[in-house]
Scaffold this active site. Structure first.
Site, PDB file in Angstrom:
ATOM      1  CB  SER A 195      -0.839  -0.028   1.282  1.00 12.67           C
ATOM      2  OG  SER A 195      -1.344   1.233   1.592  1.00 12.67           O
TER       3      SER A 195
ATOM      4  CE1 TYR B  63      -4.430  -2.550   4.975  1.00 13.08           C
ATOM      5  CE2 TYR B  63      -3.521  -0.343   4.679  1.00 13.08           C
ATOM      6  CZ  TYR B  63      -4.031  -1.510   4.132  1.00 13.08           C
ATOM      7  OH  TYR B  63      -4.129  -1.657   2.768  1.00 13.08           O
TER       8      TYR B  63
END
Ligand SMILES: NC(=O)c1ccc[n+]([C@@H]2O[C@H](COP(=O)([O-])OP(=O)(O)OC[C@H]3O[C@@H](n4cnc5c(N)ncnc54)[C@H](OP(=O)(O)O)[C@@H]3O)[C@@H](O)[C@H]2O)c1
Length: 264
Positions: free
Chosen positions: A138, A151
């Site tokens: 990401s 995350y």
């Protein structure tokens, strides 16, 4: 039979990858939890493209997931030459407000499962001397993110792990790539209650476009793919700016989520 194995194919980025690989003639192994969706996807892909599609319905956060996949592939006599480690989700919010069970599942899925599956597949890829592995990180892989701490840490692991492995295979036909998407129009934001955040109101990319960008770079064996100019700039600035500033920017981007409300 040779095939591409993709995790998290029942929606979003994994679904778009499955269609891309089937459309260019690859056999595909679909992996996710929702068996009904997997069945429908299998029929759709086999109907539209002349390829073999099989699926494994399982919760990949479970400890025995890789053993189950490895045994199933052996049973089917399937050899995976391209692996897409894509399955993932987010549990966003201030660390004291987030659900620790979801965070531990996230660590199990993003870190433990990805690591173990990659080892299992690589051992066979080595025998053939060629392979492609795409690990989905990401833009958060570069940005420690307040109100999304676990995350972003799992995604940092994915990038570090992939970059290091890539060095081990530098003089071989096996290439390990990290894909770092920014906000993408999938079920991810809805599931994580992120749709009202600034992050998902700015530049949001369609998963099909993301895959069109990523596919040729993956096949060429690129180390890192950051799709889109906006995401590239975001990563570039996050690397130039002091962490105290990127901390504040991240908090603003994630405002609007119900578990980030301490910052008034
Ligand atoms: N969308 C974004 O803005 C964005 C940005 C950066 C990175 N990413 C990354 O991109 C990847 C794909 O996400 P997406 O955006 O396509 O989200 P998505 O539409 O929610 O798709 C996630 C996929 O992962 C599967 N999955 C989730 N937990 C699983 C589990 N425990 N076991 C098996 N399968 C599981 C889901 O299938 P089932 O529910 O059927 O199991 C689904 O197919 C993730 O790694 C995510 O972190 C997304």
């Amino acid at each position: 039979m040779k095939a591409v194995l993709i995790t998290g194919t029942t929606s979003g980025i994994g679904k778009a990858f499955a269609e891309k690989f089937a459309s260019v003639g690859n056999n595909v192994i679909l992996v996710a939890r929702n068996e009904q969706k997997l069945k429908e996807q299998q029929l759709f892909l086999q109907d539209h493209y002349n390829v073999t599609v099989k699926y494994i319905a399982y919760d990949l956060a479970k400890e025995d997931a890789v053993d189950l996949i490895a045994n199933t592939l052996d049973e089917w006599n399937v050899y995976v030459d391209i692996l897409i480690n894509n399955a993932g989700f987010n549990e966003c919010g201030l660390f004291v407000k987030t659900d620790i069970r979801k965070e531990l599942d996230m660590i199990n899925l993003h870190i433990r499962f990805t690591t173990q599956l990659t080892k299992s597949i690589l051992l066979k890829m080595e025998e053939m001397g060629w392979g492609r592995i795409l690990n989905v990180g990401s833009t958060g892989s570069f940005i420690p993110s307040p109100t999304d701490a676990v995350y972003s840490a799992t995604k940092a692991y994915i990038m570090s792990f992939s970059n290091a492995l890539r060095g081990e295979y530098s003089k071989t036909g096996i290439k390990i790539t990290t894909l770092c998407p920014g906000a993408t129009k999938t079920e991810f934001a809805t599931k994580a209650n992120l749709s009202n955040t600034l992050l998902f109101k700015m530049a949001v990319m369609k998963p099909e476009k993301l895959v069109d960008i990523a596919y040729p770079k993956l096949m060429k064996g690129k180390r890192l793919i950051i799709p889109g100019v906006y995401n590239k700039l975001l990563v570039m600035f996050s690397m130039m700016l002091p962490i105290s500033i990127t901390n504040r920017i991240t908090v603003s981007m994630l405002k609007g989520h119900d578990k980030t409300k301490k910052y008034k």
